[in-house]
Design a protein around this motif. Structure first.
Motif, PDB file in Angstrom:
ATOM      1  N   GLU A  29      -6.709   7.803  -5.084  1.00 16.56           N
ATOM      2  CA  GLU A  29      -7.405   8.492  -4.003  1.00 16.56           C
ATOM      3  C   GLU A  29      -8.154   9.709  -4.517  1.00 16.56           C
ATOM      4  O   GLU A  29      -7.647  10.465  -5.345  1.00 16.56           O
ATOM      5  CB  GLU A  29      -6.404   8.929  -2.927  1.00 16.56           C
ATOM      6  CG  GLU A  29      -7.058   9.532  -1.693  1.00 16.56           C
ATOM      7  CD  GLU A  29      -6.083   9.724  -0.555  1.00 16.56           C
ATOM      8  OE1 GLU A  29      -6.547   9.952   0.586  1.00 16.56           O
ATOM      9  OE2 GLU A  29      -4.870   9.631  -0.795  1.00 16.56           O
TER      10      GLU A  29
ATOM     11  N   ARG B 249     -10.646   1.769  -7.408  1.00 24.02           N
ATOM     12  CA  ARG B 249      -9.648   0.734  -7.666  1.00 24.02           C
ATOM     13  C   ARG B 249      -9.900   0.122  -9.039  1.00 24.02           C
ATOM     14  O   ARG B 249     -10.957  -0.439  -9.306  1.00 24.02           O
ATOM     15  CB  ARG B 249      -9.693  -0.366  -6.603  1.00 24.02           C
ATOM     16  CG  ARG B 249      -8.678  -1.485  -6.874  1.00 24.02           C
ATOM     17  CD  ARG B 249      -8.426  -2.363  -5.678  1.00 24.02           C
ATOM     18  NE  ARG B 249      -9.611  -3.070  -5.228  1.00 24.02           N
ATOM     19  CZ  ARG B 249      -9.689  -3.747  -4.075  1.00 24.02           C
ATOM     20  NH1 ARG B 249      -8.653  -3.759  -3.252  1.00 24.02           N
ATOM     21  NH2 ARG B 249     -10.797  -4.366  -3.735  1.00 24.02           N
TER      22      ARG B 249
ATOM     23  N   TRP C 222     -11.881   6.242  -2.605  1.00 23.69           N
ATOM     24  CA  TRP C 222     -10.904   5.712  -3.550  1.00 23.69           C
ATOM     25  C   TRP C 222     -11.620   5.024  -4.717  1.00 23.69           C
ATOM     26  O   TRP C 222     -12.777   4.609  -4.597  1.00 23.69           O
ATOM     27  CB  TRP C 222      -9.996   4.673  -2.884  1.00 23.69           C
ATOM     28  CG  TRP C 222      -9.235   5.154  -1.700  1.00 23.69           C
ATOM     29  CD1 TRP C 222      -8.036   5.802  -1.685  1.00 23.69           C
ATOM     30  CD2 TRP C 222      -9.599   5.002  -0.312  1.00 23.69           C
ATOM     31  NE1 TRP C 222      -7.628   6.070  -0.400  1.00 23.69           N
ATOM     32  CE2 TRP C 222      -8.567   5.587   0.462  1.00 23.69           C
ATOM     33  CE3 TRP C 222     -10.696   4.428   0.347  1.00 23.69           C
ATOM     34  CZ2 TRP C 222      -8.604   5.607   1.854  1.00 23.69           C
ATOM     35  CZ3 TRP C 222     -10.741   4.459   1.721  1.00 23.69           C
ATOM     36  CH2 TRP C 222      -9.704   5.044   2.467  1.00 23.69           C
TER      37      TRP C 222
ATOM     38  N   ARG D 119      -4.931  -0.686  -9.515  1.00 27.15           N
ATOM     39  CA  ARG D 119      -4.321   0.206  -8.541  1.00 27.15           C
ATOM     40  C   ARG D 119      -5.403   1.015  -7.837  1.00 27.15           C
ATOM     41  O   ARG D 119      -6.472   1.273  -8.393  1.00 27.15           O
ATOM     42  CB  ARG D 119      -3.354   1.190  -9.198  1.00 27.15           C
ATOM     43  CG  ARG D 119      -2.071   0.578  -9.701  1.00 27.15           C
ATOM     44  CD  ARG D 119      -2.228   0.001 -11.059  1.00 27.15           C
ATOM     45  NE  ARG D 119      -0.930  -0.339 -11.635  1.00 27.15           N
ATOM     46  CZ  ARG D 119      -0.775  -1.314 -12.520  1.00 27.15           C
ATOM     47  NH1 ARG D 119      -1.804  -2.040 -12.915  1.00 27.15           N
ATOM     48  NH2 ARG D 119       0.414  -1.561 -13.019  1.00 27.15           N
ATOM     49  N   VAL D 120      -5.106   1.465  -6.637  1.00 32.90           N
ATOM     50  CA  VAL D 120      -6.020   2.339  -5.907  1.00 32.90           C
ATOM     51  C   VAL D 120      -5.618   3.791  -6.147  1.00 32.90           C
ATOM     52  O   VAL D 120      -4.455   4.158  -5.969  1.00 32.90           O
ATOM     53  CB  VAL D 120      -6.007   2.016  -4.400  1.00 32.90           C
ATOM     54  CG1 VAL D 120      -6.778   3.067  -3.613  1.00 32.90           C
ATOM     55  CG2 VAL D 120      -6.602   0.629  -4.152  1.00 32.90           C
TER      56      VAL D 120
ATOM     57  N   SER E  35     -10.547  -7.356  -7.096  1.00 30.77           N
ATOM     58  CA  SER E  35     -11.383  -6.711  -8.114  1.00 30.77           C
ATOM     59  C   SER E  35     -12.813  -7.175  -7.882  1.00 30.77           C
ATOM     60  O   SER E  35     -13.061  -8.000  -6.990  1.00 30.77           O
ATOM     61  CB  SER E  35     -10.913  -7.120  -9.517  1.00 30.77           C
ATOM     62  OG  SER E  35     -11.307  -8.443  -9.813  1.00 30.77           O
TER      63      SER E  35
ATOM     64  N   SER F 132       0.793  -1.235   0.000  1.00 28.29           N
ATOM     65  CA  SER F 132       0.000   0.000   0.000  1.00 28.29           C
ATOM     66  C   SER F 132       0.822   1.280   0.000  1.00 28.29           C
ATOM     67  O   SER F 132       0.379   2.308   0.487  1.00 28.29           O
ATOM     68  CB  SER F 132      -1.002   0.005   1.169  1.00 28.29           C
ATOM     69  OG  SER F 132      -1.981  -0.997   0.961  1.00 28.29           O
TER      70      SER F 132
ATOM     71  N   GLY G  65     -14.209  -2.250 -12.332  1.00 26.11           N
ATOM     72  CA  GLY G  65     -13.499  -1.633 -11.224  1.00 26.11           C
ATOM     73  C   GLY G  65     -14.441  -1.438 -10.066  1.00 26.11           C
ATOM     74  O   GLY G  65     -15.600  -1.882 -10.091  1.00 26.11           O
TER      75      GLY G  65
ATOM     76  N   TYR H 293      -5.828  -4.618  -1.166  1.00 31.54           N
ATOM     77  CA  TYR H 293      -5.060  -4.932  -2.369  1.00 31.54           C
ATOM     78  C   TYR H 293      -4.975  -3.708  -3.264  1.00 31.54           C
ATOM     79  O   TYR H 293      -5.987  -3.085  -3.590  1.00 31.54           O
ATOM     80  CB  TYR H 293      -5.745  -6.070  -3.125  1.00 31.54           C
ATOM     81  CG  TYR H 293      -5.214  -6.292  -4.529  1.00 31.54           C
ATOM     82  CD1 TYR H 293      -4.231  -7.246  -4.776  1.00 31.54           C
ATOM     83  CD2 TYR H 293      -5.697  -5.558  -5.614  1.00 31.54           C
ATOM     84  CE1 TYR H 293      -3.741  -7.462  -6.056  1.00 31.54           C
ATOM     85  CE2 TYR H 293      -5.217  -5.764  -6.898  1.00 31.54           C
ATOM     86  CZ  TYR H 293      -4.248  -6.715  -7.114  1.00 31.54           C
ATOM     87  OH  TYR H 293      -3.774  -6.914  -8.379  1.00 31.54           O
ATOM     88  N   SER H 294      -3.765  -3.357  -3.664  1.00 29.63           N
ATOM     89  CA  SER H 294      -3.527  -2.325  -4.680  1.00 29.63           C
ATOM     90  C   SER H 294      -2.274  -2.737  -5.433  1.00 29.63           C
ATOM     91  O   SER H 294      -1.187  -2.826  -4.845  1.00 29.63           O
ATOM     92  CB  SER H 294      -3.342  -0.944  -4.051  1.00 29.63           C
ATOM     93  OG  SER H 294      -3.129   0.034  -5.050  1.00 29.63           O
TER      94      SER H 294
END
Length: 459
Positions: free
Chosen positions: A454, A448, A446, A451-452, A278, A117, A434, A153-154
């Motif tokens: 913000e 996702r 966020w 990738r996350v 996901s 993260s 997503g 998870y990212s």
């Protein structure tokens, strides 16, 4: 090779149609069905200097390399030379992040499950010497936390570079040599390489992209990803070697020569869902895992500068599919083809997400701009047509010669499929899914998409 299995023959015909539809210059397809390996190759290696793609043509497989890195590391875990849950500082006392408390707690499990993260898309070449990866890891000291360690998870390329450095320290070798000795040689993967001087004397594919939607493909440069990226995505291989690698996983950790490299317990552990990744899949140890109508799948994709690859396995059914392409829009070919592979070979159909039509008021909580780090790419969502319009800005890639900014992406129509999930319904990446993530107060904070990113402001 001319396929004799009727379903394989139909799939190879489908590949040729998809190549024309999506303007992909070259594709290599590999399938394992009923214990038999089938390969087919189409198109050319390079739009500027074309040679026919063959089953021996080398393609970059990008992040599928992460599963090779994980296999090497898990062999050390089984030897008790590493532990999944011991802080990596035991072996890398010099490791630093902006958040010192996080740096002191990071474990190999965090790295293999993409739950570190911190910003994962940190791409910075550090030369071609044996110290490239050590130099890269030292630069990670500038990375700040995006989310709490171990909770979300990212997708994290930098985490796998760190895992590669751990492999170097524990083996006393470069990461390329360690993966060669622990994975490539035991599995007989004689057409799998990391370095340009190994590849350039053989037939290999170069990447391509479109300057605009529907245009003829253009050769993508640079080709070499750089030594810092070896563990996260540096492997170059053929579809024949991909099937040999796939057979190892279908055989439960045993090579084609009968050598056991991983125990059944470790194989099961790597396939076990750890956290949602996901709307449709979870992350295991390096592998993405999902259930489609009772069929368990493990898969990983890969993308480099103009090349897209995918490896998907159904271990309990003895089925594997490898697709190697030399175009960025090869992702659309892969998505379409995998659905047909699952239906023809496994008798299951991936359910299509059902779009919701919502009012602007219902959509307002999701509207706004979301920023990724460290490069500053922006996803902007705004209500339109009962859903959302997604506009993408690539951010600043000027510092990374090997990762040029992608070509402009036209706005895409997005529909919510639940209060959390969405699907692209029109435009590039159609069918991709997503999700929006909420903070403790319930506010959308966020987005996702692997990738996350913000949220930085409302629309």
């Amino acid at each position: 090779m001319v396929p004799t299995h009727p379903d394989v023959a139909a799939l190879t015909e489908r590949v040729q149609a998809l190549m024309l539809e999506h303007k992909v210059p070259g594709v290599a397809l590999g399938l394992i069905v009923d214990g038999e390996a089938h390969t087919a190759a189409f198109g050319v290696t390079n739009a500027e200097h074309p040679l026919p793609v063959t089953e021996d043509t080398l393609f970059q497989i990008g992040s599928i390399t992460k599963t090779y890195t994980a296999l090497a590391l898990m062999r050390l875990v089984e030897r008790s030379e590493l532990d999944l849950d011991t802080p990596i500082r035991l072996h890398l006392p010099e490791f630093r992040l902006v958040d010192e408390e996080v740096a002191a707690r990071v474990t190999l499990r965090h790295l293999l499950t993409h739950t570190g993260s911190w910003p994962g898309d940190f791409f910075e070449k550090q030369g071609d010497g044996d110290d490239a990866l050590a130099r890269y890891v030292a630069r990670m000291a500038d990375l700040e936390q995006t989310l709490p360690l171990g909770e979300v998870y990212s997708y994290n390329n930098a985490g796998f570079a760190l895992a590669g450095r751990l492999l170097e320290v524990r083996t006393g070798q470069s990461v390329e040599a360690a993966i060669r000795d622990l994975v490539l040689q035991p599995l007989g993967l004689q057409a799998s390489f990391f370095f340009p001087n190994e590849v350039m004397t053989r037939r290999f594919a170069v990447g391509h992209f479109e300057l605009e939607r529907g245009a003829e493909p253009v050769v993508a440069r640079d080709w070499y990803v750089g030594r810092y990226a070896a563990a996260m995505g540096g492997l170059v291989t053929s579809v024949t070697d991909q099937l040999r690698y796939a057979r190892f996983w279908l055989n439960g950790g045993v090579s084609e020569t009968g050598e056991r490299l991983l125990s059944p317990a470790t194989i099961a552990q790597m396939r076990e869902p750890y956290l949602p990744a996901s709307p449709v899949a979870s992350i295991g140890l390096a592998w993405h895992v999902r259930d489609v109508d009772g069929v368990q799948l493990m898969s990983h994709g890969g993308g480099t500068n103009g090349q897209i690859a995918q490896l998907t396995l159904a271990p309990e059914h003895g089925v594997a599919v490898s697709v190697l392409t030399n175009a960025l829009n090869g992702s659309e070919l892969v998505t379409a083809l995998l659905g047909e592979v699952l239906e023809r070979l496994l008798g299951v159909k991936v359910p299509a997400p059902e779009p919701l039509t919502l009012s602007p008021e219902d959509l307002e909580p999701y509207a706004g701009r979301y920023r990724g780090r460290p490069n500053g790419e922006i996803f902007e969502f705004r209500p339109a047509n009962g859903g959302l319009i997604l506009e993408f800005s690539p951010g600043d890639y000027s510092a990374f010669a090997d990762r040029p900014a992608p070509p402009p992406v036209p706005p895409r129509q997005v529909a919510l499929t639940s209060e959390r999930t969405f699907v692209i319904t029109e435009g590039e990446g159609k069918g991709a899914q997503g999700e929006f993530l909420r903070d403790a107060s319930g506010a959308v904070r966020w987005v996702r998409a692997g990738r996350v990113l913000e949220r930085i402001d409302p629309a």
